[in-house]
Enzyme design. Structure first.
Site, PDB file in Angstrom:
ATOM      1  N   LYS A   1      11.332-132.134  45.578  1.00 37.91           N
ATOM      2  CA  LYS A   1      12.393-131.336  45.109  1.00 37.91           C
ATOM      3  C   LYS A   1      12.505-130.156  46.034  1.00 37.91           C
ATOM      4  CE  LYS A   1      12.540-133.133  40.612  1.00 37.91           C
ATOM      5  NZ  LYS A   1      12.667-132.783  38.981  1.00 37.91           N
TER       6      LYS A   1
ATOM      7  N   GLU B   1       7.524-142.351  36.748  1.00 33.45           N
ATOM      8  CA  GLU B   1       7.301-140.821  37.326  1.00 33.45           C
ATOM      9  C   GLU B   1       6.700-140.022  36.297  1.00 33.45           C
ATOM     10  OE1 GLU B   1      10.586-137.262  38.480  1.00 33.45           O
ATOM     11  OE2 GLU B   1      11.049-139.477  38.843  1.00 33.45           O
TER      12      GLU B   1
ATOM     13  N   ASP C   1      11.065-141.990  33.746  1.00 30.78           N
ATOM     14  CA  ASP C   1      10.387-140.432  34.075  1.00 30.78           C
ATOM     15  C   ASP C   1      10.149-139.866  32.535  1.00 30.78           C
ATOM     16  OD1 ASP C   1       9.755-138.056  34.730  1.00 30.78           O
ATOM     17  OD2 ASP C   1      11.786-137.398  35.625  1.00 30.78           O
TER      18      ASP C   1
ATOM     19  N   ASP D   1       5.545-136.219  40.083  1.00 27.59           N
ATOM     20  CA  ASP D   1       6.621-135.119  40.086  1.00 27.59           C
ATOM     21  C   ASP D   1       6.119-133.570  39.909  1.00 27.59           C
ATOM     22  OD1 ASP D   1       8.779-133.607  40.107  1.00 27.59           O
ATOM     23  OD2 ASP D   1       9.880-134.245  38.495  1.00 27.59           O
TER      24      ASP D   1
ATOM     25  N   LYS E   1      15.149-141.550  31.448  1.00 32.25           N
ATOM     26  CA  LYS E   1      14.301-140.684  30.882  1.00 32.25           C
ATOM     27  C   LYS E   1      13.669-140.925  29.783  1.00 32.25           C
ATOM     28  CE  LYS E   1      14.738-136.838  33.427  1.00 32.25           C
ATOM     29  NZ  LYS E   1      13.800-136.109  34.019  1.00 32.25           N
TER      30      LYS E   1
END
Length: 351
Positions: free
Chosen positions: A221, A169, A143, A197, A113
């Site tokens: 997801k 991401e 991400d 995403d 992250k």
């Protein structure tokens, strides 16, 4: 994409619904405890866990996903062993080793992250460098959760690329911004791919990214896309490589992600389905945690004692079950097979 499955009656949804709070080993998405609902239908267990800040309209897809799993089961798998990445939250570089220690055995891929509020690019670079030092051969991806603008994304990825990133991401929030980042990386000769995403799961049109040529791959997801079958349809229509990820789910929610990964015709990247390793406890006696970078496809049946141990206090239980009622009411008018009332003689809601 196939039509959504029929919506069960509200009392059926609540008959075996359990609201739990699962403590985390490390702060993630700004929380130390993950609240969620696990519920059982005729086909098995499912999870309804949209984050508290999401409105009812956005949460509706999550309920559709739970219904798809618990009332209709999962598609036939084409694989039974799923490659999984480790996930490193926005911890200080000094905390990276402790996070990675929670992922048993060999780690072949790591998502890190970045762009956390209150931190700067030096923090991100130090964190990614710490991961690379510990895992010199792992595939790394970052991400940003849309936390940069285009200029900052290009500057950040130019520095982070020194640590051999596979992809970034959601570096910026918009589809147009993703396209600009992708073009800018190519113009600068920076060999980092762009993954979408939020621009897939939060947009009214999840295929806009693919049509705009704004990403090299998409992250999917199961829950926020309305279930495994709908997510499979999105991947097929997008025509882009897909990475299956989770939403900080319990093992019950991870099982749906595994079903999605297991049913995809191709699975070129390790999946972000290892986040149960960030939790101190789970609703399963044997949680779905990866070993040596893989998860085996198996059922996720909660343990009654763990459901009771992690049950939330009464006010939080009411909050979540009221949320289920509101979201069900949003979905029911569009589904002639759903009757939102409570059937006489139905079982009371579970723990």
């Amino acid at each position: 994409m196939s039509p959504p499955p029929p919506l069960p009656e509200l009392d059926e949804l609540l008959a075996d619904a359990h609201v739990v709070a699962l403590p985390l080993r490390v702060r993630f998405r700004g929380v130390d405890v993950r609240e969620t609902v696990v519920l059982r239908g005729p086909a098995g267990w499912a999870e309804f866990g949209p984050f508290p800040e999401y409105g009812d309209a956005e949460a509706a897809a999550w309920l559709r996903g739970a219904v798809d799993a618990a009332w209709h089961g999962f598609p036939a798998p084409v694989r039974f062993r799923i490659p999984v990445n480790a996930t490193v939250p926005a911890v200080p570089a000094s905390g990276v080793a402790a996070v990675l220690a929670g992922f048993a055995g060999r780690v072949g891929a790591v998502k890190v992250k970045v762009a956390e509020r209150g931190q700067d690019l030096d923090d991100d670079v130090a964190r990614v460098a710490a991961v690379r030092a510990l895992l010199p051969d792992a595939e790394l991806r970052v991400d940003a959760n849309g936390g940069w603008d285009v200029a900052r994304a290009l500057a950040a990825l130019e520095r982070l690329a020194e640590h051999r990133l596979a992809y970034a991401e959601q570096p910026v929030p918009t589809v147009a911004g993703l396209a600009a980042v992708r073009e800018g990386l190519a113009a600068r000769g920076i060999p980092v791919l762009v993954a979408a995403d939020e621009s897939v799961r939060k947009e009214t049109d999840p295929l806009a990214v693919a049509r705009a040529g704004a990403a090299d791959l998409i992250v999917v997801k199961a829950a926020p896309l309305g279930g495994v079958r709908r997510a499979l349809g999105i991947v097929a229509q997008a025509g882009l490589p897909a990475v299956v990820s989770s939403a900080l789910d319990s093992s019950v929610g991870i099982r749906a992600g595994l079903a999605l990964a297991a049913a995809l015709p191709e699975l070129p990247y390790a999946c972000g389905l290892g986040t149960v390793s960030l939790m101190r406890d789970d609703v399963l006696r044997e949680p779905l945690r990866p070993v040596d970078g893989f998860l085996e496809l198996r059922d996720a049946v909660p343990d009654p004692q763990l459901l009771a141990r992690h049950a939330v206090p009464a006010p939080r239980r009411r909050w979540w079950l009221d949320r289920v009622r509101r979201v069900h009411a949003l979905l029911a008018p569009a589904d002639p097979q759903a009757r939102p009332g409570t059937r006489p003689g139905a079982r009371p809601p579970g723990g």
